[in-house]
Design a protein around this motif. Structure first.
Motif, PDB file in Angstrom:
ATOM      1  N   UNK A 177       0.834  -1.201   0.000  1.00 53.05           N
ATOM      2  CA  UNK A 177       0.000   0.000   0.000  1.00 53.05           C
ATOM      3  C   UNK A 177       0.873   1.258   0.000  1.00 53.05           C
ATOM      4  N   UNK A 178       2.024   1.178   0.665  1.00 52.64           N
ATOM      5  CA  UNK A 178       2.930   2.330   0.696  1.00 52.64           C
ATOM      6  C   UNK A 178       3.416   2.669  -0.704  1.00 52.64           C
ATOM      7  N   UNK A 179       3.806   1.652  -1.453  1.00 47.05           N
ATOM      8  CA  UNK A 179       4.260   1.880  -2.830  1.00 47.05           C
ATOM      9  C   UNK A 179       3.138   2.464  -3.672  1.00 47.05           C
ATOM     10  N   UNK A 180       1.921   1.965  -3.432  1.00 49.58           N
ATOM     11  CA  UNK A 180       0.804   2.470  -4.225  1.00 49.58           C
ATOM     12  C   UNK A 180       0.503   3.926  -3.879  1.00 49.58           C
ATOM     13  N   UNK A 181       0.630   4.273  -2.591  1.00 52.74           N
ATOM     14  CA  UNK A 181       0.485   5.688  -2.216  1.00 52.74           C
ATOM     15  C   UNK A 181       1.547   6.539  -2.924  1.00 52.74           C
ATOM     16  N   UNK A 182       2.782   6.046  -2.906  1.00 54.73           N
ATOM     17  CA  UNK A 182       3.874   6.803  -3.522  1.00 54.73           C
ATOM     18  C   UNK A 182       3.592   7.028  -5.007  1.00 54.73           C
ATOM     19  N   UNK A 183       3.069   5.981  -5.659  1.00 50.72           N
ATOM     20  CA  UNK A 183       2.787   6.042  -7.079  1.00 50.72           C
ATOM     21  C   UNK A 183       1.722   7.110  -7.375  1.00 50.72           C
ATOM     22  N   UNK A 184       0.742   7.149  -6.520  1.00 51.95           N
ATOM     23  CA  UNK A 184      -0.380   8.054  -6.714  1.00 51.95           C
ATOM     24  C   UNK A 184       0.029   9.505  -6.363  1.00 51.95           C
ATOM     25  N   UNK A 185       0.928   9.644  -5.363  1.00 52.36           N
ATOM     26  CA  UNK A 185       1.443  10.978  -5.024  1.00 52.36           C
ATOM     27  C   UNK A 185       2.218  11.561  -6.197  1.00 52.36           C
ATOM     28  N   UNK A 186       2.936  10.692  -6.885  1.00 50.11           N
ATOM     29  CA  UNK A 186       3.779  11.119  -7.998  1.00 50.11           C
ATOM     30  C   UNK A 186       2.930  11.596  -9.176  1.00 50.11           C
ATOM     31  N   UNK A 187       1.664  11.189  -9.213  1.00 44.14           N
ATOM     32  CA  UNK A 187       0.753  11.675 -10.246  1.00 44.14           C
ATOM     33  C   UNK A 187      -0.051  12.870  -9.749  1.00 44.14           C
ATOM     34  N   UNK A 188       0.138  13.221  -8.461  1.00 35.27           N
ATOM     35  CA  UNK A 188      -0.578  14.374  -7.927  1.00 35.27           C
ATOM     36  C   UNK A 188      -2.038  14.102  -7.629  1.00 35.27           C
ATOM     37  N   UNK A 189      -2.391  12.843  -7.359  1.00 34.28           N
ATOM     38  CA  UNK A 189      -3.790  12.502  -7.065  1.00 34.28           C
ATOM     39  C   UNK A 189      -4.111  12.946  -5.638  1.00 34.28           C
ATOM     40  N   UNK A 190      -5.114  13.797  -5.433  1.00 36.10           N
ATOM     41  CA  UNK A 190      -5.310  14.369  -4.098  1.00 36.10           C
ATOM     42  C   UNK A 190      -5.740  13.364  -3.035  1.00 36.10           C
ATOM     43  N   UNK A 191      -6.601  12.409  -3.387  1.00 34.48           N
ATOM     44  CA  UNK A 191      -7.143  11.513  -2.377  1.00 34.48           C
ATOM     45  C   UNK A 191      -6.965  10.048  -2.781  1.00 34.48           C
ATOM     46  N   UNK A 192      -6.746   9.200  -1.771  1.00 33.02           N
ATOM     47  CA  UNK A 192      -6.668   7.766  -2.035  1.00 33.02           C
ATOM     48  C   UNK A 192      -7.615   7.048  -1.077  1.00 33.02           C
ATOM     49  N   UNK A 193      -8.428   6.167  -1.636  1.00 33.06           N
ATOM     50  CA  UNK A 193      -9.360   5.384  -0.818  1.00 33.06           C
ATOM     51  C   UNK A 193      -8.772   3.990  -0.659  1.00 33.06           C
ATOM     52  N   UNK A 194      -8.584   3.551   0.581  1.00 29.68           N
ATOM     53  CA  UNK A 194      -8.078   2.198   0.785  1.00 29.68           C
ATOM     54  C   UNK A 194      -9.186   1.328   1.376  1.00 29.68           C
ATOM     55  N   UNK A 195      -9.448   0.224   0.695  1.00 30.39           N
ATOM     56  CA  UNK A 195     -10.499  -0.687   1.139  1.00 30.39           C
ATOM     57  C   UNK A 195      -9.866  -1.718   2.064  1.00 30.39           C
TER      58      UNK A 195
END
Lengths: 736, 736
Positions: B661-679
């Motif tokens: 999940x940490x890597x996925x957060x990093x990936x999404x931060x690098x695209x500038x996505x403001x919010x991430x929903x984790x199920x």
């Protein structure tokens, strides 16, 4: 060679001819079908019979006329002569009737049975469109440039609504990877795609003035005119001309030239002789950078920008198939002589999708969502047997194999939904399958969304399964491998051919030619290698042809070893297939204009008023605000409402001119604005719906939310009519 | 001649030179100011002093070294020699210190005081951008084309968000008339605008290889390098080079050539001699139609499409001023040698507004809405007196006349709001006024929105009051009058000159020459006519020069009557002024990338992670959905959430890869996505905010509406944090 549905290059026999609107199918002579015409047309035989009947009747007239002349010469009795003359008159009437019957049949079989009324309808639409600046010829103050148009404010808004909906419907809902590539394209890319060599039309020049014409257009115009106007044309001659029309798109430069000569066709404007036809490349050429050494072109389509980026996009998608990439952008074609207004232009907006898929698995996870749709389809079989397009269930068409695969079916369904939601009339929309000779040899299947308008059935979207062609072409030209990988769950054992030339022995035997022999041995395919192996094992030597040497040499057993070895493979490497829906946005918009247009009498009945029945999704603005009369207090209310509409994100316009409210309604109807708010008090206003002209009364606080409900599609007009009191338009529309 | 802020043609003295990024202002020699540098730079004098001080210290070193040599030659005592050597060492140290001080000062005055760190920062941004496909060099598999870039999926989404906001902020909110014109433009239009003759850069060629260079770039590079690297440069020489840099943009071809020769500048790659500079037109040329006789160009700007449509647009607007027209579209410049990545490209998207206004009334009804804004402005006065940009209240600047008029001020304010809402840092944004010699002679005033990035201050939006120039140029060339009318409330009485030649008398007197005399009489202007009248009245005759005859004739009183008559005028006819805000979309986006980028340590502290802090408005997608682990039930929930997000119109992506999940957060931060929903359960999920990394827990039913609240800007993250329980990220970000 790149074959683009909307910008098609004829390819099987005569690669020099470019086809755009394939109105005529290049069939062999018997039986010639005309797929471009309405599917409800009478069969062609009727026309032949009428032609024959007219010829017979004309012959009877001639015979009777001769008889009358004879009687006169013989000084026959008055009563005999009178009877003969009466009979001649009767025969002439019959012949005239037959001629007009034939005329009607000819017109009908050309798909313009009501060509005059189509023309009149088109004139009304186009006049309204140009007058209200939906579009206008570009650079008008400099007398314009053929094939270039500007979208004015309402047209620009319609276009941007159509593109926004396209992006929503395809890119966002299907999670496509959208890209945006330049129009300026270096030659190498379009060399690989085939456009540099084959994106051409055949052209002829007036030998004296140098004016250029499309060769096929001249031949087509000649044949059509002859068929329509020359009613004494013998049936065989008529059949010949029709055959020419049918195969027009497949004629080579030589064949076209021969026909032009045979029919004595000259330059339309001057009657001067014409040059032989020669290919003219339709790309706008330019030069990149200052050196003059890097030729470039304005892209003729947007798809190539996606193909050359395949590798990066595949990686971006986590090296997973299937995925789709999409692009919206300008494309350019330097037409020889543009006609048909917005339908054939020199610069246009394309929206293209390239869906990359494993060729062994063309299923689609969301296919079920469209499988139950029913709409007009025109499969190959129906075209070849002279039947009409028919309503089919998409799922059934895929199940029976009429549509090649699920993914292609999925896109056909999505395109249907896209077009009908825009406001395209579903009864004038059909999906026509390409005939085998219309498709490229590599294509698996291809369907065009055709929309009927006053110009006939127009190809507006092409949906093609192009197999691996495009990626292979760029792999070959660029040397960069554009492939996908599938990891096996477990490694698989495969047999691999191993050819090991014994360089020392070969060197001794062939000296300076050794290298070429080695290369030829290594280049053997499996069948050849196994043949050599068998021969060497049984006879100890084999005669072996080295084409680079241009001769056959003797290879002995010690010179090469051929074997098959087992090897573990961990993944499958393959070139993905691509399924390509390609949208001509300008054509869709033009057809939408025609399908949305209607006229109705003014309340006074003294004039015809124009209306565009655009759905809110497409309408250039969603509502107008009219103070009933020019009074400060009404204008204040109008401004207040405008603010609340802006806050709700509803595009609108205030019209505070002193023009009568009826005239202002008419003006707004002509722009296709769905709702009009009239301010006639300081507490409540009326909202009028464009097509029904019904009005309701709504309090000022609620007006923005009611408009939003309706224009967002969350409520219908009927819903809000139920909830709010009706307003009777006393003196309203009547004053116009 | 058309002068475009973003594509500027130098015009006053040397019309052959094209300026794009006016980093150096073409001032006269004393005092040379450098407006391109940060406003916080030390004044230039410091550098001169340091240079002088270094020269003095170097002289002292030389003198002492000579002294040491003398001592050695004289065989002086060891202690004397030692003392002299020590002193030399000390002087050398002092000189070295002075040299490095000077070096620092030089670097600072070039605006890249921290040039290494700027370069490193830029590399980090560009690497991230290219790796994540925000943009990539076009046609990469064919080794690319300089100055052409593709936007990949996230870049394309950012661009389309920026354009959608532009359309909302300008076109819809201000009710502008948007148009959409072709890129292919016939020569006559660009002849009228001045581009065919003057849209050029000066180019030199390597005389042996033919490689082309921009002449001013070579001279600039030479001067900058000399100034930076040659610390022994005498102060006068340094001043000379700085002067050259300052006037670079105003040098004629001859002057540029002379300087290149004087400094012995050769081709950078080969050291071969260079040709004399000559103008190269920057438009991509092509040919319209098949004849080869209709030259055309790819438009270098979108504005001309609006000007040529003025008449129709004015009519569309009910023949009322003011109104604005707008256009978004591709523009093209065939750069000689593109550099600076996205900032100087051969094809780019422009968004332009042409606001047409009565030259006698440049007030703006919505001016009040922006008058209270305060931001960095850099008026002419401050530039000329060597001061810094300063924070000004816009209303004050208009009131004091610093900004020429309300409409110009209104647009400056709207541009400020547009850029800052996109996420441009207001402290690195300034509005710089053009200096008198930067502006065209006809321009009333001109301000550039400049954004500071790693390349320095970059002109991203030009806002110019171009007076009536463009409409007049097209009126003249096309013969179509592009004017506006103002009806007077009451007709006004005006005096009109009336000249009535007496044709009979003139015929008798001049016979065959009568016609030419009549024409000459009729062509008199008011002054001439009144002079003739006076002479005739006092002397009865007058000598009158008829240039078409090449001689003077005698006109008598009976041959012509000159009078002034009163006439009623009902309207004023005038050419509107145009105020033009012109946006380089690619430049704005690149600066936005730099302003949004930052790096932070991973939780483990072992690597730097990249983040784009895009506002939701700009972010390529608004949120991502991550099932915490690969489990059927979590994936079902993720799909459910995805559906509700789609229904709410929120662009998002599901990532079901098994990555931590940490890597996925990093990936999404690098695209500038403001919010991430984790199920992480089947009833509730976490929502994580990108910059704070804070998480809240929200029930599955509410998640779409919470995300919508935040991404639509109706609630802040702090608001929702208040309403929902925090979630502590145990094991979350730490696992990366």
């Amino acid at each position: 060679m790149r074959l683009h549905p909307l910008l098609k290059i004829s390819r099987n026999h005569h690669p020099g001819v470019l086809l755009i609107l394939r109105h005529y199918s290049p069939l062999s002579y018997t039986p010639p079908h005309f797929f471009h015409v309405s599917t409800r047309n009478p069969p062609r035989m009727a026309e032949d019979e009428l032609r024959q009947s007219l010829a017979n009747k004309q012959a009877a007239v001639d015979a009777q006329a001769a008889a009358v002349r004879d009687l006169k010469a013989q000084g026959a009795a008055g009563s005999d002569l009178d009877a003969a003359v009466e009979s001649l008159k009767a025969l002439k009437l019959e012949a005239a009737a037959a001629a007009s019957q034939l005329q009607a049949a000819v017109a009908a079989s050309n798909g313009d049975g009501s060509s005059a009324s189509r023309e009149a309808f088109r004139q009304s639409v186009v006049n309204t469109l140009e007058r209200r600046l939906f579009y206008i010829p570009s650079f008008k103050i400099y007398r314009g440039v053929a094939g270039l148009y500007d979208y004015g404010p309402p047209g620009c808004a319609v276009k941007s609504n159509v593109l926004a909906f396209w992006r929503q419907h395809f890119v966002l809902e299907e999670n496509m990877l959208e890209v945006d590539c330049p129009c300026v394209t270096p030659e190498v890319v379009l060399k690989a795609s085939g456009h540099v060599d084959k994106f051409t039309d055949l052209m002829v020049k007036d030998e004296k003035t140098g004016t250029c014409y499309r060769a096929d257009h001249l031949l087509k115009d000649f044949c059509k005119e002859k068929l329509e106007k020359d009613l004494t044309l013998p049936a065989e001659k008529a059949a010949e001309l029709k055959h020419v029309l049918a195969v027009l798109d497949d004629l080579s430069a030589e064949e076209l030239g021969a026909k032009l000569k045979e029919y004595g066709i000259t330059a339309p404007d001057t009657k001067n002789p014409l040059s032989d036809p020669y290919p003219f490349n339709l790309m706008f050429q330019t030069s990149i950078g200052p050196s003059g050494l890097s030729p470039g072109y304005m892209r003729p389509e947007t798809a190539q920008g996606i193909f050359v980026n395949f590798k990066d996009l595949y990686y971006y998608n986590g090296n997973k198939l299937p995925f789709a990439a999409a692009q919206i952008g300008q494309a350019f074609r330097n037409e020889i002589s543009p006609r048909q207004g917005l339908l054939r232009v020199r610069e246009f907006t394309l929206a293209e999708i390239e869906h990359f898929v494993d060729p062994d698995d063309k299923s689609h996870p969301k296919y079920k969502e469209v499988a139950d749709l029913e709409f007009l389809m025109f499969p190959r079989e129906e075209q070849l047997t002279g039947q009409a397009a028919k309503k089919l269930c998409l799922g059934e068409a895929v199940f029976t194999g009429t549509v090649n695969n699920q993914t292609l079916g999925f896109f056909i369904g999505r395109v249907y939904l896209f077009l009908t939601r825009l406001g395209i009339d579903k009864d004038r929309l059909r999906f026509r399958q390409h005939l085998p000779n219309e498709m490229a040899h590599y294509a698996a299947d291809c369907w065009d969304a055709e929309i009927e308008c006053s110009y006939g059935w127009i190809e507006c979207v092409g949906i093609a399964d192009r197999s691996a062609y495009d990626l292979r072409a760029h792999t070959e030209k660029s040397g960069v491998s554009l492939v996908a990988h599938e990891k096996y769950a477990e490694p698989r054992e495969v047999e691999q051919l191993v050819i090991v030339p014994a360089k020392k022995e070969l060197g001794l035997a062939f000296k300076g030619n050794q290298k070429m022999v080695v290369e030829a041995l290594e280049a053997m395919n499996e069948a050849e290698a196994m043949e050599v192996k068998t021969a060497l094992e049984s006879q100890g030597q084999v005669e072996f042809n080295v084409c680079t040497l241009g001769k056959t040499v003797t290879i002995t057993k010690n010179m090469v070893s051929v074997s098959k070895q087992k090897k573990k493979e961990h993944q499958r490497v393959f070139t993905p297939s691509v399924i390509e829906p390609s949208f001509g946005i300008g054509r869709i918009i033009y057809c939408l204009f025609e399908h949305s247009f209607y006229m109705r009498a003014s309340k006074a009945g003294d004039e015809q008023l124009n209306v565009f029945r655009f759905p809110s999704l497409v309408a250039p603005i969603k509502c107008t605000v009219f103070p009933l009369v020019q009074q400060q207090q009404y204008e204040e209310v109008a401004k207040l409402i405008s603010k609340s509409l802006t806050a709700a994100g509803i595009s609108h316009k205030i019209d505070i001119t002193g023009t009568s409210i009826g005239k202002r309604y008419a003006r707004t109807d002509e722009l296709g604005v769905p709702l009009a708010i009239t301010v006639d008090s300081t507490t409540s206003v009326t909202i009028r719906e464009r097509d029904s002209k019904d009005q309701i009364r709504v309090s000022i606080n609620e007006v923005a939310s009611v408009v939003k409900e309706v224009t967002d599609g969350h409520s219908t007009w009927a819903d809000v009519q139920w909830n709010y009191p009706a307003h009777s338009a006393a003196g309203g529309e009547g004053t116009q």
